[in-house]
Scaffold this active site. Sequence first.
Site, PDB file in Angstrom:
ATOM      1  N   SER A  24     -12.453   9.054   3.495  1.00  6.26           N
ATOM      2  CA  SER A  24     -11.910   9.041   2.132  1.00  6.26           C
ATOM      3  C   SER A  24     -12.790   8.262   1.158  1.00  6.26           C
ATOM      4  CB  SER A  24     -10.499   8.444   2.129  1.00  6.26           C
ATOM      5  OG  SER A  24     -10.518   7.127   2.671  1.00  6.26           O
ATOM      6  N   ASP A  32      -7.109  -1.549  -1.911  1.00  9.74           N
ATOM      7  CA  ASP A  32      -6.126  -1.810  -0.860  1.00  9.74           C
ATOM      8  C   ASP A  32      -6.747  -2.395   0.399  1.00  9.74           C
ATOM      9  OD1 ASP A  32      -7.592   0.321   0.002  1.00  9.74           O
ATOM     10  OD2 ASP A  32      -5.922   1.727   0.193  1.00  9.74           O
ATOM     11  N   HIS A  54     -10.163   1.318   0.263  1.00 10.75           N
ATOM     12  CA  HIS A  54     -10.623   2.291  -0.727  1.00 10.75           C
ATOM     13  C   HIS A  54     -11.228   1.577  -1.937  1.00 10.75           C
ATOM     14  CE1 HIS A  54      -7.535   4.461   1.640  1.00 10.75           C
ATOM     15  NE2 HIS A  54      -8.490   5.383   1.632  1.00 10.75           N
TER      16      HIS A  54
END
Length: 204
Positions: free
Chosen positions: A12, A182, A185
């Site tokens: 991601s 977080d 990310h």
Amino acid sequence: MQTEKWLFIGDSITEAGRFEDVEGLGDNYVRMIRDQFAIRKTSPVPTFVNKGISGNRITDLANRWQEDVLDENPDLLSISIGVNDVWRQLDQPGMDQVTPLRFESIYRDLLNQTVASTNARIVLMEPTVIEEKRDSEGNIKLVDYVEIVQKLATEYDCQLVRTHRAFLTYLENKRSLPLTTDGVHMTSTGNALMANTWLDTVFD
């Protein structure tokens, strides 16, 4: 003259909005590298291809390596993987885990396939961080995976982007802006640090 193809693959952190982006790049370090290339270099800007997929571990890369890497036949391949291989041990301990030994074995196989099937220049990026604390459980577990990436970069004569070290140095210097939203990310600052570290390695 045909431009080069530069392919970035990972999780991601690499995906970062590419599916919603008309250019297919996302709002991330990949875009920042592309833009800086355009600013710094007089040569044609390569075609940038983002193959990041959220949640991916090294096992997921292996499942899609033929289609997403070998069939693309890139001139440059940049790999960023390892965070989820550790993070899943923390947030989903009951699932089938990727141990350091398994991580190294699969990563080595992917590199062997790439060397055998392409002429790509290969860039390995260290996994970044899991939480913005050097001594977090995630970062302690991540050390083994970082060291594997370092070892493979040496063995396969790949360029090594020391993103993990860059992030730890930033944290040790107690800079004010957060690198992540977080613990994993990226904020724009985190993406900028990844991009700058990559550029300083690959362009020098």
